[in-house]
Write an enzyme that holds these catalytic residues in place. Sequence first.
Site, PDB file in Angstrom:
ATOM      1  N   ASP A  25      29.125  83.540  36.692  1.00 44.25           N
ATOM      2  CA  ASP A  25      28.470  82.258  36.528  1.00 44.25           C
ATOM      3  C   ASP A  25      28.558  81.534  37.867  1.00 44.25           C
ATOM      4  O   ASP A  25      29.586  80.973  38.225  1.00 44.25           O
ATOM      5  CB  ASP A  25      29.143  81.451  35.414  1.00 44.25           C
ATOM      6  CG  ASP A  25      28.486  80.083  35.227  1.00 44.25           C
ATOM      7  OD1 ASP A  25      27.621  79.720  36.054  1.00 44.25           O
ATOM      8  OD2 ASP A  25      28.845  79.386  34.256  1.00 44.25           O
ATOM      9  N   LYS A  63      21.873  74.265  39.338  1.00 37.69           N
ATOM     10  CA  LYS A  63      22.194  73.248  40.341  1.00 37.69           C
ATOM     11  C   LYS A  63      21.402  73.386  41.646  1.00 37.69           C
ATOM     12  O   LYS A  63      20.260  72.959  41.690  1.00 37.69           O
ATOM     13  CB  LYS A  63      23.702  73.202  40.538  1.00 37.69           C
ATOM     14  CG  LYS A  63      24.399  72.823  39.211  1.00 37.69           C
ATOM     15  CD  LYS A  63      25.852  72.446  39.341  1.00 37.69           C
ATOM     16  CE  LYS A  63      26.358  71.816  38.062  1.00 37.69           C
ATOM     17  NZ  LYS A  63      27.102  72.670  37.151  1.00 37.69           N
ATOM     18  N   TYR A 112      33.915  76.643  32.849  1.00 35.20           N
ATOM     19  CA  TYR A 112      32.877  75.992  32.056  1.00 35.20           C
ATOM     20  C   TYR A 112      31.563  76.710  32.324  1.00 35.20           C
ATOM     21  O   TYR A 112      31.212  76.962  33.472  1.00 35.20           O
ATOM     22  CB  TYR A 112      32.763  74.513  32.451  1.00 35.20           C
ATOM     23  CG  TYR A 112      31.634  73.772  31.764  1.00 35.20           C
ATOM     24  CD1 TYR A 112      31.671  73.540  30.394  1.00 35.20           C
ATOM     25  CD2 TYR A 112      30.542  73.304  32.485  1.00 35.20           C
ATOM     26  CE1 TYR A 112      30.646  72.860  29.754  1.00 35.20           C
ATOM     27  CE2 TYR A 112      29.513  72.609  31.854  1.00 35.20           C
ATOM     28  CZ  TYR A 112      29.563  72.392  30.490  1.00 35.20           C
ATOM     29  OH  TYR A 112      28.547  71.709  29.869  1.00 35.20           O
TER      30      TYR A 112
HETATM   31  C1  LIG Z   1      27.068  72.932  35.663  1.00 37.09           C
HETATM   32  C2  LIG Z   1      27.482  74.270  35.204  1.00 37.09           C
HETATM   33  C3  LIG Z   1      26.884  74.911  34.110  1.00 37.09           C
HETATM   34  C4  LIG Z   1      25.896  74.209  33.218  1.00 37.09           C
HETATM   35  O1  LIG Z   1      24.742  73.858  33.873  1.00 37.09           O
HETATM   36  P1  LIG Z   1      23.831  72.664  33.255  1.00 37.09           P
HETATM   37  O2  LIG Z   1      22.639  72.637  34.158  1.00 37.09           O
HETATM   38  O3  LIG Z   1      24.663  71.453  33.276  1.00 37.09           O
HETATM   39  O4  LIG Z   1      23.481  73.089  31.870  1.00 37.09           O
HETATM   40  C5  LIG Z   1      27.242  76.201  33.825  1.00 37.09           C
HETATM   41  N1  LIG Z   1      28.159  76.851  34.576  1.00 37.09           N
HETATM   42  C6  LIG Z   1      28.762  76.281  35.622  1.00 37.09           C
HETATM   43  C7  LIG Z   1      29.732  77.057  36.432  1.00 37.09           C
HETATM   44  C8  LIG Z   1      28.457  74.970  35.959  1.00 37.09           C
HETATM   45  O5  LIG Z   1      29.093  74.390  36.985  1.00 37.09           O
END
Ligand SMILES: *Cc1c(COP(=O)(O)O)cnc(C)c1O
Length: 428
Positions: free
Chosen positions: A240, A268, A145
């Site tokens: 990511d 995060k 994701y």
């Molecule tokens: C949480 C997350 C996102 C999205 O971040 P948001 O601040 O919720 O937009 C993208 N990539 C990964 C791996 C994530 O865990």
Amino acid sequence: MNNIEESIRLFIEAKQLMPGGVNSPVRAFKNIKGNPIFFKSAKGPYLTDVDNNRYVDYIGSWGPMIMGHSHPKIVEAIKKQVEVGTSYGAPTGLESNVAKLIKKALPSIEKIRMVNSGTEATMSAIRLARGFTGKEKIIKFDGCYHGHVDSLLIKAGSGVSTFGLPDSPGVPEDLAKLTYSVPYNDIDAFVKVFNNIKDDLAAVIVEPIAGNMGFVPGSHQFLETLRSLSSQNGSLLIFDEVMSGFRVSLGGAQEVYNIKPDLTALGKVIGGGLPVGAFGGSKEIMDYLAPEGPVYQAGTLSGNPLAMSAGSALLEILLSQNPYNDLEKKSEYLLKNMLSMMESKGIPFSYDQIGGMFGFFFAERLPKNFNEVASTNDEIFIKFLTQCLLEGIYFAPSKFEAGFISSTHNEDVLDETLSKVKKVMEKF
Ligand SMILES: *Cc1c(COP(=O)(O)O)cnc(C)c1O
């Protein structure tokens, strides 16, 4: 057992006001067919809900609460900034502070751009990769994701799989066609797709340690293959690390595997609990961004002083304390003891952890990709999760989510958790 009357009342009200009663789908607890808990305060490892029940928190706001909730240094930093202004719409030295701290931990980042969420970070990294390479196609992996970015909402994990949507209406087919999704940890499948589209391949984007199909680390050889083929082809490799960054180790998954991506997306943890994202990489690639280069990207509240204060306070703590070994030991202690409780009941259980991130599955063997996670036991998961919630243990409400531990989860907190898990298991 917890009485959650007030949470139930607030959820009924919220559903009249917001779609599904929430501002982010996973919070609705649909996967475990439950009522979300509404909170009013948090300190250290504990959350307190609106009915005054206390929970040991294993979500930690999905990562940022790595040093515990309401850490005094972070609270102090935010308070100090509030007094002198919350946003100027102009540069501050705070942004360079955070940039320096991130660079110190992640040497693959020479220059960085702050944004307001992980979604913005990956969305902008993809645009930059397309602009920089002059190519359009992207490879991602099933169950990874990357935020709700149009180009990346294709076989995306957690929230999407929780609701059984293969992708989302509203994403134009013509755009989706440019994204190829390949099974995670499957080198042969990747090489095949890569060879088919390499002439128009802008980037390969991956969660090197996946946290959105449950906790599933990439294999070393898999990630090495992504690195070497991307380099040979002049395509960019995007890690990511929105979830894994400053969570699995100071230098993220790229340090754990010793693999350097071209671009890294963060989020995060780096906001210390405030809304922050960032993406960075080599000077050459990053200087392709406006105002230095032609790829446009902007944000009215990007690098917001309040968010940067919280972020730098947390990053400074992490850089000076390097708590990751300790966090990993804590998770292992918890999960090892949970395993023996499960074994004594004859329930299939497996677990894994790196730094402050962990996962457990109701399956004999650890899953290696999305389909294997999907086939782990739902019935036991839902029963276990629901009972834990009622006993005051707050695990992620979906088997497609990871677990998070903080440095404030000391031995007493872990033993408290285990004695509650034991009580839950008596009903199995
Ligand atoms: C949480 C997350 C996102 C999205 O971040 P948001 O601040 O919720 O937009 C993208 N990539 C990964 C791996 C994530 O865990």
